[in-house]
Design an enzyme around this catalytic site. Structure first.
Site, short mmCIF file in Angstrom:
data_model
loop_
_atom_site.label_atom_id
_atom_site.label_comp_id
_atom_site.label_asym_id
_atom_site.label_seq_id
_atom_site.Cartn_x
_atom_site.Cartn_y
_atom_site.Cartn_z
N CYS A 182 24.76 44.75 46.03
CA CYS A 182 25.31 46.10 45.92
C CYS A 182 24.20 47.07 45.56
O CYS A 182 23.54 46.90 44.52
CB CYS A 182 26.40 46.15 44.86
SG CYS A 182 27.07 47.82 44.60
N CYS A 235 25.93 51.80 38.51
CA CYS A 235 27.35 51.66 38.16
C CYS A 235 27.52 50.86 36.87
O CYS A 235 28.30 51.24 36.00
CB CYS A 235 28.09 50.99 39.31
SG CYS A 235 29.77 50.49 38.94
N CYS A 287 40.02 34.58 28.09
CA CYS A 287 39.01 35.39 28.78
C CYS A 287 37.90 35.81 27.83
O CYS A 287 37.04 36.62 28.18
CB CYS A 287 39.65 36.61 29.41
SG CYS A 287 40.44 37.73 28.23
#
Length: 447
Positions: A68, A74, A404
């Site tokens: 990317c 980002c 998580c």
């Protein structure tokens, strides 16, 4: 101050880890294990320091060119410069390190327990959901993009290569459509969620807005012309971390998003949680079913006949539905109203019987009595105080814990082992390639 160092490993975070000449641990953004680099110290504490790369003298063999072009600006893919095998190795190491550091395991036991991280079939193009921040800049222009971690800044790439194909180009399409739909007025949009499925081809756009008047038809028609959405909804909520939801309106389409997982069909409402990597979520389900003594057969999960199983923090039924398909007698506890409604609908749609209890897990668990097995998939904060003790009182033979967050999971591992349960199985699963995040499926057996 600058200093030459060798990067040793990746930490649980975006930063790599090395040591300064004085032995102090230093965290370096953008580093890779094996890098020989000159770093500039930007923050120094008593126990550690932070630095930036000033010069890369000998790049690590583990470095790759990010797929990317927006990865650095980002910030959503902080490990994109690492070879994928190195990402998997680092994730496994971080899970084992959490057991040593937080659960106080011996290193040998941690290394023996933690299996290699299960790789993702797709290393890019895997995310079924994008979360976009929205605001007006100082010039009055509408901005829509990704929040840079730890800041209020918004990065505005036109595409997102980690997203599945149906929504990969959604950032640019939605930005243009919402700029046109709003004109010079502020419609109170502060967040946009977009979900897409490569299996069902469903695409849903969810506009998170402040309560108030809203040009529903105009906005829906504008969005439909920009993105082939099967559902467009408006979530009425107050901005901020709490995000108290005051209502959901369907602007166009069916008002929910459909996905297929482990042979079951799921419908998910905009405020409800669903795992962002569908194919890898199937590995979570398979690990949970196997951990409780079942198996994944040709026609779906099986082998849990007549087991009484509780599913805490059940969401929309990601585990409840497959457990019931495998023959278990399932009671599911979930506190979020939208997820409770989704769970009931998903159980009915898949033809399974799940007893759904809308409420807090810590409060409802003691009312269930003795259990054969239990599944728990809590939020990042892990289990609240007292929940492990309540689980121990319910006396399930096995507990499958899906997490998580390795840090809070390891804290709860220690609680389980103090409460008469022994950790017997740890399987990291990579749901989030190009990032440091990792899911952990663990199994405890009652001693």
């Amino acid at each position: 101050m600058e200093q030459a160092i060798t990067i040793e490993r990746m930490g649980y975070g975006s930063e790599a880890v090395g040591r300064l000449d004085n032995g102090k641990t230093v965290f370096v953004e953008g580093g890779a294990p094996g890098d020989v680099a000159v770093v500039e110290i930007v923050e120094e504490k008593q126990a550690f320091a932070r630095a930036r790369l000033a010069r890369l003298d000998e790049p690590s063999d583990l470095r790759v060119q990010p797929a990317c072009p927006h990865a650095e600006a980002c910030g959503g893919c902080p490990w994109a410069h690492l070879a994928y095998e190195a990402q998997l190795d680092a994730k496994r190491a971080n899970v084992a390190a959490a057991l040593v550091r937080t659960a106080h395991f011996e290193q040998e036991r941690a290394d023996d327990l933690v299996r290699p991280c299960a790789p993702s079939k797709r290393q890019w193009g895997y995310r079924n959901k994008l979360e976009l921040g929205a605001r007006f800049d100082e010039r009055g222009a509408f901005m829509l993009g990704f929040h840079r971690e730890g800041t209020h800044d918004i990065a505005t790439p036109d595409t997102c290569p980690v997203a599945v194909k149906p929504i990969e180009r959604a950032p640019k399409a939605l930005r243009g459509a919402l700029r046109f739909a709003q004109g010079s007025q502020d419609l109170g949009i502060f967040r946009v969620g977009v979900r897409g499925s490569v299996r069902t081809r469903d695409v849903e756009v969810a506009l998170w807005t402040k309560p108030g008047s809203f040009p529903r038809g105009h906005v829906a028609n504008t969005l439909k012309s920009a993105l082939k959405a099967t559902s467009i909804v408006r979530v009425l909520a107050d901005p901020g971390k709490a995000r108290k939801i005051k209502g959901v309106e369907t602007l166009d389409g069916k008002g929910c998003w459909g996905e297929e997982l482990s042979g079951a069909r799921f419908l998910t409402s905009a405020p409800s949680f669903f795992q962002v990597n569908t194919a890898q979520a199937e590995k979570l389900v398979a690990e949970v079913v196997a951990g409780l003594g079942g198996r994944m057969g040709e026609d779906g999960p099986e082998g849990l006949d007549e087991l009484f199983v509780a599913d805490l923090y059940a969401g929309g039924g990601t585990f409840s539905v497959p457990l019931a398909q495998a023959g278990a007698d399932v009671v599911a506890i979930e506190s979020a109203g939208s997820s409770v409604r989704d769970l009931r609908r998903n159980a009915d749609m898949n033809g399974v019987d799940v007893e759904v209890v809308g409420g807090d897990a810590a409060r409802e668990l003691p009312e269930l009595g003795e259990l054969d097995a239990l599944v728990v998939d809590p939020p990042r904060a892990g289990l609240a105080d007292g929940v492990v003790e309540s689980i121990a009182q319910a006396a399930p033979e096995r507990v499958a814990y899906v997490s998580c967050n390795p840090a809070t999971w390891a804290r709860d591992v220690e609680r389980f082992e103090r409460s008469g349960y022994r950790l017997s199985r740890v399987q990291p699963v990579d749901l989030f390639p190009q990032t440091y995040h990792v899911e952990v499926v663990s199994v405890f057996e009652r001693e």
